[in-house]
Write an enzyme that holds these catalytic residues in place. Structure first.
Site, short mmCIF file in Angstrom:
data_model
loop_
_atom_site.label_atom_id
_atom_site.label_comp_id
_atom_site.label_asym_id
_atom_site.label_seq_id
_atom_site.Cartn_x
_atom_site.Cartn_y
_atom_site.Cartn_z
N TYR A 181 0.67 -1.35 0.08
CA TYR A 181 -0.26 0.41 0.36
C TYR A 181 0.85 0.94 -0.30
CZ TYR A 181 -3.05 4.10 1.48
OH TYR A 181 -3.76 4.68 1.79
N PHE A 192 3.64 1.17 -1.19
CA PHE A 192 4.22 1.79 -2.18
C PHE A 192 3.30 2.04 -3.62
CE2 PHE A 192 5.51 0.23 -6.42
CZ PHE A 192 7.16 0.39 -6.83
N SER A 251 27.00 -20.29 -27.98
CA SER A 251 26.17 -21.12 -27.78
C SER A 251 26.53 -21.55 -26.47
CB SER A 251 25.26 -21.85 -28.64
OG SER A 251 24.97 -23.36 -27.70
N LEU A 252 26.73 -22.71 -25.51
CA LEU A 252 27.33 -23.92 -24.98
C LEU A 252 27.23 -24.95 -25.35
CD1 LEU A 252 25.50 -22.75 -21.40
CD2 LEU A 252 27.77 -22.42 -22.14
N GLU A 281 27.42 -23.00 -11.63
CA GLU A 281 25.79 -21.70 -11.71
C GLU A 281 24.49 -22.59 -12.36
OE1 GLU A 281 26.07 -17.97 -13.99
OE2 GLU A 281 28.28 -18.16 -13.99
N LYS A 320 21.66 -23.42 -15.02
CA LYS A 320 21.49 -23.53 -16.04
C LYS A 320 19.74 -23.26 -15.65
CE LYS A 320 21.93 -24.60 -20.80
NZ LYS A 320 20.44 -24.57 -21.03
N ASP A 344 16.33 -21.57 -17.83
CA ASP A 344 15.74 -22.54 -18.33
C ASP A 344 14.41 -20.94 -19.05
OD1 ASP A 344 15.56 -24.36 -20.41
OD2 ASP A 344 14.12 -25.29 -19.70
N ARG A 381 18.32 -13.21 -28.17
CA ARG A 381 19.88 -13.53 -28.89
C ARG A 381 19.58 -13.73 -29.73
NH1 ARG A 381 23.02 -19.12 -27.26
NH2 ARG A 381 20.74 -20.52 -28.69
N TYR A 397 23.69 -13.90 -15.87
CA TYR A 397 25.06 -14.82 -15.88
C TYR A 397 26.13 -13.87 -15.97
CZ TYR A 397 23.45 -16.25 -19.54
OH TYR A 397 22.77 -16.64 -21.42
N LYS A 413 23.66 -31.34 -18.69
CA LYS A 413 22.13 -31.30 -18.46
C LYS A 413 21.91 -32.16 -17.25
CE LYS A 413 20.78 -28.80 -21.66
NZ LYS A 413 20.42 -28.78 -22.88
N CYS A 444 -20.02 -37.71 -26.19
CA CYS A 444 -19.53 -36.90 -25.15
C CYS A 444 -19.34 -38.04 -23.88
CB CYS A 444 -20.55 -36.15 -25.02
SG CYS A 444 -20.13 -35.19 -23.42
N CYS A 466 -22.39 -36.57 -21.95
CA CYS A 466 -24.34 -36.33 -22.33
C CYS A 466 -24.46 -37.07 -23.71
CB CYS A 466 -24.84 -35.23 -22.79
SG CYS A 466 -23.30 -34.51 -23.66
N CYS A 490 -17.92 -31.68 -27.67
CA CYS A 490 -19.15 -32.09 -27.31
C CYS A 490 -19.99 -31.25 -27.81
CB CYS A 490 -19.11 -32.26 -26.11
SG CYS A 490 -21.44 -32.85 -25.74
N CYS A 517 -25.48 -30.30 -22.23
CA CYS A 517 -24.04 -31.50 -21.17
C CYS A 517 -24.17 -30.44 -20.23
CB CYS A 517 -22.63 -31.10 -22.50
SG CYS A 517 -22.02 -32.25 -22.09
P1 AMP Z 1 21.73 -23.96 -25.43
O1 AMP Z 1 21.03 -22.94 -25.44
O2 AMP Z 1 21.53 -25.12 -24.43
O3 AMP Z 1 23.23 -23.32 -26.49
O4 AMP Z 1 22.60 -23.17 -24.15
C1 AMP Z 1 23.48 -21.73 -24.05
C2 AMP Z 1 22.53 -20.81 -23.42
O5 AMP Z 1 22.33 -20.87 -21.91
C3 AMP Z 1 22.27 -19.91 -22.98
O6 AMP Z 1 22.65 -18.83 -23.80
C4 AMP Z 1 21.54 -19.07 -21.71
O7 AMP Z 1 20.99 -18.47 -22.41
C5 AMP Z 1 22.07 -20.57 -21.01
N1 AMP Z 1 22.11 -19.95 -19.69
C6 AMP Z 1 21.15 -20.42 -18.80
N2 AMP Z 1 21.78 -20.33 -17.47
C7 AMP Z 1 22.68 -20.05 -17.95
C8 AMP Z 1 24.00 -19.73 -17.23
N3 AMP Z 1 24.05 -19.96 -15.91
N4 AMP Z 1 25.73 -19.19 -17.86
C9 AMP Z 1 25.03 -19.32 -19.49
N5 AMP Z 1 24.35 -19.47 -20.14
C10 AMP Z 1 23.54 -19.88 -19.32
ZN ZN Z 2 -21.84 -33.52 -23.44
#
Ligand code: AMP
Ligand code: ZN
Length: 666
Positions: A33, A35, A81-82, A111, A113, A115, A134, A222, A309, A403, A406, A421, A427
């Site tokens: 509030y 805030f 990429s990784l 770290e 990863k 998603d 990206r 990161y 992974k 269904c 019904c 349905c 129904c």
């Molecule tokens: P990939 O998409 O499998 O090529 O994995 C690379 C992606 O992992 C990067 O582009 C990042 O978006 C993501 N990612 C998530 N966490 C991390 C992290 N701690 N360090 C580096 N990349 C990360």
């Molecule tokens: Zn139905």
């Protein structure tokens, strides 16, 4: 004057700090509030003093800017990429490889990863100037307006910061927020989103930043990139980012050997399910930036980092039966009933099979042994059937043709995955679901009536649609199970009170497919009453701002059903609001229809927001920036010179506040 400037700046600073405490540290020091009060105060001051505009003000977190086409931007530094590894041996091999390339001890930063969707943020002199997806790693889309609405992204940095740098991170959607979004979608009769990752990445490319602002996205950082950053290691850069106000998860750890890396991985493999968001692995990075430079990059990825992974957890279990659920819109969802099994910390008994195609694709049959996986999705999914264990007597699954509720024959509309349905008003599951939606809080908000009572009333034949609610009497209700006189009275009173609910909420309550809260508001405003809406053609509807063909078809279909028309006539007779109320209407005209305005500067007789509302109420549109489509620029006091210049260049007519009121007789 300078005094006002100071007040504004101090408020911004204070709100920034509260934002940081709340979103990044998760430790609020004032109430929501308080805030809000401060935020409103700042909004009011900024409105009165547009000369102190700041693109990074905390008031601009709510979005509003609409991007039609995202600009393509070449990254300052390529976003690589990784490389992935799927076992500890793979990781050990990587260590052996890099040991051959560099001398000395190697430390590793571990770290999680995250998603989601990767993002690159550019800061100059402490302010966020740009956010780019990206894309293909070399260039991505500029999504700054959308990213600015994400509260964990600092708009203004704290402490010491390099003059210019990029920072990379991941935009994620925590489970909690994802579930809430889905509850809302289901309430609107929409398909729930399948997983947080795709929803997060889809959000970045939404055209309307206000919609992005409504999504509970977060940004986890990161990696710092740039020149002269004054850092010598990855771990150091994480600490530095944290000190500047970024959200960097505390899980990150500096380790001294590959064995310690393994420990980190094993630990998080066990406890990752307790995190509020999805992780699909661990990223191991050589800590020293000097060593990183020595190792360099392959054509795709850094040699100094490796992703590990986690195995998506998988188990096998028996499919006991397939049942079919009917939703409020009549959509059929097949559900697998499984022999209960432990998976990723929960007992799994059911899994969605989505639709007939999915069953066909898996060729899944009752009594099959199936593999169940819990990956990015919250609901576990069946990924395959163990054919080696299929009993010889096994019969191919026949999708239901009628269904389960019904017995009406199901239909499948071309281009849609699901069966429906069509027995809209007969129904019982659909009937109950629709009435439950009608009474819900965001719709008619009927107090004293809950979802279970609705089901009971339908089963007892006391109601067959929502219009019947208005004829219920205390005497009819009293004999029902667990219905005391007081609760019966409350129910009847609650129904009576709903006659005061405004038209836009009633329109949402009707449960027309794809007509959620926002669409209902738009339609109510445009058509003003139910009859005008009922008579609109698909083409008419498509002319309304943001109404697409899918919604248009659904609205028209709703009003072609005779039973719906009758129900609406009854609602009208009972006194439910089926038109915009007179006092709202009194202030509305179509005088400005087809005109687009840009409002700029300070005005004498009205505030900027009042002026904007006036434009909308009279059928005009407010645009945020001047383009060739702008009809008029209403120029107040202290309007910026660049706006004037742009208007002149594009031939947009400039009018004063007085000219506006005179010209349109408002
Ligand atoms: P990939 O998409 O499998 O090529 O994995 C690379 C992606 O992992 C990067 O582009 C990042 O978006 C993501 N990612 C998530 N966490 C991390 C992290 N701690 N360090 C580096 N990349 C990360
Ligand atoms: Zn139905």
């Amino acid at each position: 004057m300078s005094n006002i400037k100071e007040i504004i700046q101090n408020l911004r600073k204070e709100l920034r700090e509260h934002n940081y405490n709340y979103y990044v540290l998760d430790e609020a020091t004032i109430s929501d509030y308080e805030f809000d009060v401060k935020l409103k105060e700042l909004q009011a001051l900024e409105e009165q003093h547009p000369e102190f505009y700041d693109a990074n003000s905390p008031t601009l977190r709510v979005g509003g800017e609409v991007t039609k086409n995202f600009n393509t931007i070449v990254h300052n530094h390529r976003m690589y990429s990784l490389d992935n590894s799927y076992s500890l041996e793979d990781l050990k091999d990587w260590e052996t490889r890099i040991r051959k390339l560099i001398d000395g001890d190697i430390q590793y930063t571990c770290e999680l990863k995250y998603d989601g969707a990767s993002i690159s943020l550019t800061y100059e002199n402490g302010s966020l100037t740009r956010a780019v997806t990206r894309g293909d790693g070399f260039q991505g889309d500029e999504v700054t307006a959308n990213i600015k609405t994400i509260k964990t992204v600092p708009l203004q940095l704290k402490g010491d910061y390099p003059q210019k740098f990029d920072i990379r991170g991941e935009i994620i959607l925590p489970f909690d927020g994802f579930n809430k979004m889905n509850e809302e979608r289901v309430a609107n009769g929409e398909e729930p989103y399948r997983n947080p990752r795709n929803t997060a990445s889809g959000s970045l490319k939404l055209q309307d930043s206000a919609e992005v602002a409504r999504r509970p996205l977060e940004c986890l950082l990161y990696n710092l990139t740039g020149d002269n950053l004054g850092i010598d290691s990855q771990f150091h850069s994480l600490e530095k980012a944290r000190a500047m106000g970024f959200k960097v998860p505390e899980a990150a750890k500096l380790t001294n050997s590959i064995d310690e890396v393994f420990e980190f991985i094993n630990h998080w493999d066990k406890v990752r399910h307790d995190l509020p968001y999805e992780t699909d692995g661990v990223v191991v990075k050589v800590n020293s930036l000097f060593q990183q430079e020595e190792l360099g990059y392959t054509s795709k990825a850094p040699r100094w980092a490796m992703a590990y992974k986690f195995k998506a957890e998988q188990v096998s279990t028996k499919l006991n039966s397939i049942s079919y659920q009917v939703g409020r819109t009549g959509a059929i969802t097949p559900v697998a009933n499984l022999e209960p099994v432990e998976l990723a910390g929960t007992t799994v008994k059911r899994a969605s099979l989505h639709n007939a195609d999915q069953i066909e694709k898996l060729d899944i049959r009752v009594n099959d042994e199936v593999f169940v996986e819990k990956g990015g999705e919250i609901i576990p999914k069946i990924i395959a059937v163990d054919l080696s264990q299929r009993p010889s007597s096994s019969q191919k699954t026949e999708y239901i043709s009628n269904c389960p509720e019904c017995n009406t024959e199901l239909v499948r509309i071309e281009g849609e995955a699901k069966h429906y349905c069509p027995n809209y008003n007969g129904c019982s599951i659909q009937v109950i679901g629709r009435i439950q939606h009608y009474i819900s809080r965001k719709a008619m908000d009927i107090e004293g009536l809950g979802g279970e009572t609705v089901a009971l009333l339908v089963k007892e034949d006391l109601i067959a649609n929502y219009s019947d609610l208005y004829e219920l009497t205390v005497e009819q209700l009293m004999p029902l199970d667990r219905m005391a006189e007081k609760s019966a009275e409350n129910l009847v009173n609650g129904v009576e009170a709903s006659k005061g609910i405004p038209f836009e909420s009633v329109l949402f309550a009707l449960g027309i497919r794809f007509v959620g809260e926002t669409v209902a508001k738009k339609l109510a405003k445009h058509y003003k009453n139910i009859d005008a809406l009922a008579n609109a053609s698909i083409e008419d509807l498509e002319q309304v701002d943001e109404i697409g063909v899918k919604i248009a078809e659904s609205v028209v279909a709703f009003f072609t059903v005779e039973a719906n028309v009758k129900i609406i006539e009854r609602l009208k007779a009972f006194g439910v609001q089926l038109e915009i109320s007179a006092d709202v209407l009194a202030n509305q005209t179509n005088k400005l229809e087809g005109l687009a305005f840009v409002v700029s500067g300070v005005f004498e007789t009205v505030s900027r927001n009042e002026l904007k509302k006036l434009i909308e109420d009279n059928g005009g549109k407010n645009a945020s920036s001047i383009s060739s489509k702008t009809s008029y620029l209403i120029a107040g006091d202290k309007m910026g010179p660049s706006k004037k210049e742009k208007a002149e260049k594009l031939g947009v007519t400039l009018i004063s506040e007085k000219e506006f009121f005179d010209k349109f007789q408002l």
